[in-house]
Design an enzyme around this catalytic site. Structure first.
Site, short mmCIF file in Angstrom:
data_model
loop_
_atom_site.label_atom_id
_atom_site.label_comp_id
_atom_site.label_asym_id
_atom_site.label_seq_id
_atom_site.Cartn_x
_atom_site.Cartn_y
_atom_site.Cartn_z
N HIS A 36 4.30 6.15 -3.43
CA HIS A 36 2.84 6.33 -3.40
C HIS A 36 2.21 5.02 -2.96
O HIS A 36 2.31 3.99 -3.64
CB HIS A 36 2.33 6.71 -4.78
N LYS A 45 -6.26 1.23 -2.28
CA LYS A 45 -5.26 1.11 -1.20
C LYS A 45 -5.76 1.76 0.08
O LYS A 45 -5.67 1.17 1.17
CB LYS A 45 -3.94 1.76 -1.64
N ASP A 89 -1.18 7.44 1.23
CA ASP A 89 -0.92 8.24 0.03
C ASP A 89 0.57 8.42 -0.22
O ASP A 89 1.09 8.01 -1.26
CB ASP A 89 -1.62 9.59 0.08
N ARG A 113 -0.92 -19.77 -7.50
CA ARG A 113 -1.96 -20.40 -6.67
C ARG A 113 -1.37 -21.23 -5.53
O ARG A 113 -2.09 -21.61 -4.61
CB ARG A 113 -2.86 -21.28 -7.55
#
Length: 322
Positions: A142, A163, A181, A247
């Protein structure tokens, strides 16, 4: 994939493989259960200890010439020995005419015999490509798959995280949608996985609040790709103040899909963050790493060198009494 019938092979690839049947009926329901192909020269000569009879058997000019060189008694013995095994399929290349006894025994044993106009080498290459793809390990995920600057980015995350919206924005900026999807992933090589859209969904996309849209119709043929190698997984998740996010990017994270390891980039979402631009940077940064340029490592190296240089300079100046 459990297998494909010989009849289905003829329906789907008869033109590509230049195939036609020399016998028919119920034998065409035989199942090809693997992607392996063999030329049975040694088996015909009598060495059967390592005979992989479950493979598709291809008779080239060498095999047919050998059979034609045998006497009637020798041919009967050789083919009788050969057909004592459960052969799934025989294919004769270069449109050669097989011995009549071979066809008789094949009909008796319900073994399909096909013929191709292609040379043996060309036919094996084409059939191998088809069967390798057919029997390749595959799964569905998915998510959304987009080609961004030539890099396949697989977007994953919880339902509703954004998404599809991210993929839509990338398409609007000129990048190409592969699947949304449901992404079907196929392992093409030991270190290569390729994604494509589900046949039923195609290049349609569901946008919450808007509904189903057809990306190809809206943005044109240049906005889509039929398939793309998956090179980076981009995980989208809502920002969590309790989580310490990377980071510097020194330590790379990886995930494994169908046994293939690919890098993972986790992007925390917050209002105002431009995920589209970040996606483009992820793609370009990945290509830099492919070419041996790791910006994060070089930054840390430069920082370490600068700290060391300043430390040595300060020590020298402290002892300088002039």
């Amino acid at each position: 994939m459990n297998g494909i019938s010989v009849e289905q092979l003829l329906k789907e690839k008869s033109r590509f493989l230049e195939l036609y049947a020399l016998n028919g009926g119920a034998c065409l329901q035989r199942i090809i259960s693997n992607n392996q192909i063999q030329r049975p020269g040694l088996a015909l000569a009598g060495y059967l200890d390592r005979f992989s009879y479950w493979r598709t058997q291809v008779f080239g000019k060498t095999e047919i010439s050998y059979l034609e060189s045998l006497t009637a008694a020798e041919l009967k013995e050789t083919l009788g020995r050969f057909f004592s095994f459960d052969i799934p399929l025989i294919i004769i290349s270069k449109a050669q005419k097989p011995p009549a006894l071979l066809l008789e025994l094949a009909i008796d044993k319900q073994v399909p015999v096909l013929q191709t106009n292609l040379t043996t080498t060309e036919f094996i290459i084409r059939l191998s490509n088809y069967l390798d793809n057919l029997f390749a390990p595959r799964t569905t995920i998915h998510g959304s798959l987009v080609d961004v600057y030539g890099v396949g980015l697989l977007y994953t995350g919880k339902s509703g995280v954004g998404k599809s919206e991210c993929a839509l924005d990338l398409v609007e900026r000129g990048h190409r949608l592969v699947a949304d999807d449901v992404v079907t992933i196929v392992k093409k090589a030991p270190d290569v996985i390729v994604g494509h859209a589900d046949e039923r969904l195609g290049h349609h996309m569901e946008i919450r609040g808007l509904g189903i849209v057809n990306i190809e119709k809206l943005f044109g043929i240049r906005s889509i790709r039929m398939q793309k190698r998956i090179e980076v997984e981009v995980r989208l998740e809502l920002w969590d103040n309790r989580v310490e996010y990377d980071r510097l990017g020194i330590e790379e994270n990886y995930t494994t899909i169908l046994g293939v390891e690919i890098p993972v980039v986790t992007i925390p979402l917050s209002p105002g963050k431009n995920i589209t631009v970040i996606s483009e940077v992820i793609s370009m940064n990945h290509m830099l790493k492919v070419y041996g340029e790791n910006s994060a490592e070089k930054f840390v190296q430069r920082l370490s060198e600068e700290i060391t240089r300043r430390k040595l300079t300060n020590q020298y100046l402290q002892s300088d009494l002039e």
